[in-house]
Design a protein around this motif. Structure first.
Motif, short mmCIF file in Angstrom:
data_model
loop_
_atom_site.label_atom_id
_atom_site.label_comp_id
_atom_site.label_asym_id
_atom_site.label_seq_id
_atom_site.Cartn_x
_atom_site.Cartn_y
_atom_site.Cartn_z
N TRP A 190 0.83 -1.21 0.00
CA TRP A 190 0.00 0.00 0.00
C TRP A 190 0.87 1.27 0.00
O TRP A 190 0.62 2.19 -0.76
CB TRP A 190 -0.94 -0.01 1.19
CG TRP A 190 -1.80 1.21 1.31
CD1 TRP A 190 -1.66 2.25 2.19
CD2 TRP A 190 -2.92 1.54 0.48
NE1 TRP A 190 -2.63 3.20 1.98
CE2 TRP A 190 -3.43 2.79 0.94
CE3 TRP A 190 -3.57 0.90 -0.59
CZ2 TRP A 190 -4.53 3.41 0.36
CZ3 TRP A 190 -4.67 1.53 -1.16
CH2 TRP A 190 -5.13 2.76 -0.70
N SER A 191 1.89 1.26 0.82
CA SER A 191 2.76 2.44 0.88
C SER A 191 3.58 2.58 -0.41
O SER A 191 4.06 3.67 -0.72
CB SER A 191 3.69 2.36 2.09
OG SER A 191 4.56 1.23 2.00
N LEU A 193 2.36 2.25 -3.38
CA LEU A 193 1.54 2.97 -4.36
C LEU A 193 1.79 4.46 -4.20
O LEU A 193 1.99 4.96 -3.09
CB LEU A 193 0.05 2.70 -4.12
CG LEU A 193 -0.44 1.25 -4.17
CD1 LEU A 193 -1.95 1.21 -3.92
CD2 LEU A 193 -0.11 0.59 -5.49
N GLN A 195 0.68 8.53 -4.39
CA GLN A 195 -0.47 9.21 -3.79
C GLN A 195 -1.71 9.13 -4.67
O GLN A 195 -2.83 8.92 -4.19
CB GLN A 195 -0.11 10.68 -3.52
CG GLN A 195 -1.19 11.45 -2.77
CD GLN A 195 -0.75 12.87 -2.45
OE1 GLN A 195 0.28 13.34 -2.94
NE2 GLN A 195 -1.52 13.56 -1.63
N TRP A 197 -2.51 6.80 -6.88
CA TRP A 197 -3.06 5.45 -6.85
C TRP A 197 -3.84 5.20 -5.56
O TRP A 197 -4.94 4.64 -5.60
CB TRP A 197 -1.93 4.42 -6.99
CG TRP A 197 -1.81 3.88 -8.39
CD1 TRP A 197 -1.18 4.46 -9.44
CD2 TRP A 197 -2.36 2.65 -8.87
NE1 TRP A 197 -1.28 3.67 -10.55
CE2 TRP A 197 -2.00 2.56 -10.24
CE3 TRP A 197 -3.09 1.63 -8.30
CZ2 TRP A 197 -2.36 1.48 -11.03
CZ3 TRP A 197 -3.47 0.55 -9.09
CH2 TRP A 197 -3.10 0.47 -10.43
N ARG A 198 -3.28 5.59 -4.43
CA ARG A 198 -3.99 5.38 -3.16
C ARG A 198 -5.31 6.14 -3.16
O ARG A 198 -6.34 5.64 -2.69
CB ARG A 198 -3.10 5.79 -1.99
CG ARG A 198 -1.89 4.88 -1.78
CD ARG A 198 -1.28 5.09 -0.41
NE ARG A 198 -0.75 6.44 -0.24
CZ ARG A 198 0.50 6.80 -0.53
NH1 ARG A 198 1.36 5.89 -1.01
NH2 ARG A 198 0.92 8.03 -0.33
N ARG A 199 -5.28 7.36 -3.69
CA ARG A 199 -6.50 8.16 -3.75
C ARG A 199 -7.54 7.49 -4.65
O ARG A 199 -8.74 7.44 -4.32
CB ARG A 199 -6.17 9.56 -4.26
CG ARG A 199 -7.38 10.49 -4.31
CD ARG A 199 -6.99 11.93 -4.62
NE ARG A 199 -6.35 12.05 -5.93
CZ ARG A 199 -5.07 12.36 -6.11
NH1 ARG A 199 -4.28 12.57 -5.06
NH2 ARG A 199 -4.56 12.47 -7.32
N ARG A 202 -9.07 4.40 -2.95
CA ARG A 202 -10.04 4.85 -1.95
C ARG A 202 -11.32 5.35 -2.61
O ARG A 202 -12.43 5.09 -2.12
CB ARG A 202 -9.42 5.95 -1.08
CG ARG A 202 -8.31 5.51 -0.15
CD ARG A 202 -8.00 6.63 0.83
NE ARG A 202 -6.85 6.33 1.68
CZ ARG A 202 -5.63 6.86 1.50
NH1 ARG A 202 -5.42 7.72 0.50
NH2 ARG A 202 -4.65 6.54 2.30
N TRP A 305 -5.43 -3.34 -7.58
CA TRP A 305 -5.12 -3.47 -6.15
C TRP A 305 -5.58 -4.83 -5.63
O TRP A 305 -4.85 -5.50 -4.90
CB TRP A 305 -5.75 -2.33 -5.37
CG TRP A 305 -5.54 -2.42 -3.89
CD1 TRP A 305 -6.49 -2.48 -2.92
CD2 TRP A 305 -4.28 -2.47 -3.20
NE1 TRP A 305 -5.91 -2.57 -1.67
CE2 TRP A 305 -4.56 -2.57 -1.82
CE3 TRP A 305 -2.95 -2.45 -3.62
CZ2 TRP A 305 -3.54 -2.64 -0.86
CZ3 TRP A 305 -1.94 -2.53 -2.65
CH2 TRP A 305 -2.24 -2.62 -1.30
N THR A 344 2.35 2.03 -9.25
CA THR A 344 2.31 0.90 -8.32
C THR A 344 3.62 0.72 -7.56
O THR A 344 3.72 -0.14 -6.68
CB THR A 344 1.98 -0.41 -9.06
OG1 THR A 344 3.01 -0.67 -10.02
CG2 THR A 344 0.64 -0.31 -9.78
#
Length: 378
Positions: A190-191, A193, A195, A197-199, A202, A305, A344
């Motif tokens: 997760w870390s 990815l 910013q 991608w994480r957004r 979510r 993901w 990624t």
């Protein structure tokens, strides 16, 4: 060098020694059932191939040159061999001789060692107008890949498309994107990815995007989205729905769950579909497709993901996202695919690419040139 059965081939790939060679799905016996218009040979070598004591295997695809009894021999991402062995002639020469006796006039191989690689963070910071991968100092150069390339050149092999950066002469992608999984937790993934991608992951979760594993019955929906994707992104794979149905059936008949189809649904509609293939401790994202509408709910990010997590949970060492372009120019259309995969947090790997050599004398060299001209006219 002997012809072996599919069972012997599979047993070697599943053995400790065979698994250590890292065979890809294109060297599984089932791949021969996927490819129409080719004849298939399964070959093995070692102390006693007849008794199953093998040190290497090869899936060989033979394409007949019209009007002749001669064949072009293609070993996609193969052979599955110990490329660290400095005495490659001990198995490579018998392999070529066997194929020549089968009627091959030329052979194409895809050695497995990597050549060099670039970390995602490094490439993102160095993108710019007119820039390409070759313009950026690699994060790592694999000495084995360099040695294998030198050995092949010394034996008369030539790299398809030359040594240019694009690998235009290769049937399989020369540049691939790989996310390492071994020794990492889901928190590390997760870390890894970026910013954006994480957004987006979510956002997909918040919007209620549901990711499920489909079945053969969902392949028509996948194919419909693939045609939309090809039109939107300006490429054409040239594969039919029957091709994917054949692939799904063949790979899963060989090993249940070898090929999976992931679907991202939103409000009851499939908005994206991706295929994933597993062999041993390696997982590949093979083909992705998505709709033109409701892209703001980020179904493809949600799919990737989930696929990363499933690959990690299955104990895979690496998640291979397959081909990426060699351009680092944000103004080029192809750069979008690279940018998406860079998010990624993995790395771009330049493989050794594909290599060819004619076997036999002048007549086969002439036939090889004629075969190349024939392919160019198709």
């Amino acid at each position: 060098m002997e012809r072996i059965t599919p069972a012997a081939h599979r047993a070697f790939l599943a053995s400790r020694d065979g698994a250590a060679l890292g065979a890809g799905f294109l060297q599984c016996p089932s791949w021969g059932d996927v490819k129409e218009g080719w004849h298939t040979r399964l070959l093995g070598w070692g102390p006693d191939p007849g008794a199953g004591r093998l040190t290497g295997v090869a899936l060989v695809l033979l394409r007949q040159f019209p009007g002749t009894r001669k064949y072009f021999a293609y070993l996609p991402e193969g052979p599955v061999a110990d490329w660290e062995d400095p005495h490659v002639d001990g198995w490579l020469d018998p392999l070529l001789e066997h194929l020549r006796a089968e009627g091959a006039f030329a052979v194409r191989i895809g050695p497995s060692p990597a050549y060099r690689s670039w970390d995602a963070a490094r490439l993102k910071s160095l993108s710019g107008p007119g820039r390409r991968l070759a313009d950026v100092l690699a994060s790592e150069v694999d000495p084995l890949g360099t040695a294998v390339a030198e050995r092949l050149r010394a034996r008369g092999w030539h790299r398809c498309g030359g040594d240019g950066p694009a690998g235009d002469g290769d049937a399989q992608p020369r540049h691939v994107f790989r996310v390492p999984l071994a020794g990492r937790t889901t928190e590390h993934l997760w870390s890894g990815l970026n910013q954006e991608w994480r957004r987006n992951v979510r956002r997909a979760r918040k919007e209620g995007v549901e990711v499920v594993v489909g079945s053969a019955a969902d392949l028509p929906a996948f194919y419909r989205l693939l045609r939309i994707t090809e039109e939107r992104d300006g490429f054409r794979l040239g594969r039919s729905l029957a091709y994917y149905e054949r692939q799904y059936a063949a790979l899963n008949a060989e090993e249940p769950g070898r090929m999976k189809l992931y679907l991202a649904r939103h409000q009851g509609e499939v908005l994206a579909a991706h295929t994933m293939i597993t062999v041993g401790r390696k997982v590949w994202y093979q083909t992705g497709a998505s709709a033109d509408h409701r892209r703001e709910v980020r179904p493809s990010n949600a799919l990737q993901w989930r696929m990363l997590l499933d690959a990690h949970a299955a104990g895979a060492d690496v998640y291979d996202m397959r081909g990426v372009p060699s351009t680092l120019d944000p103004d080029e259309r192809a750069y979008g695919l690279l940018r998406w995969k860079l998010g990624t947090g993995g790395r771009v790997v330049e493989t050794l690419g594909e290599w060819e050599k004619t076997v036999g004398g002048t007549a086969n060299q002439t036939l090889y040139r004629a075969f190349q001209a024939y392919l160019n006219r198709r």
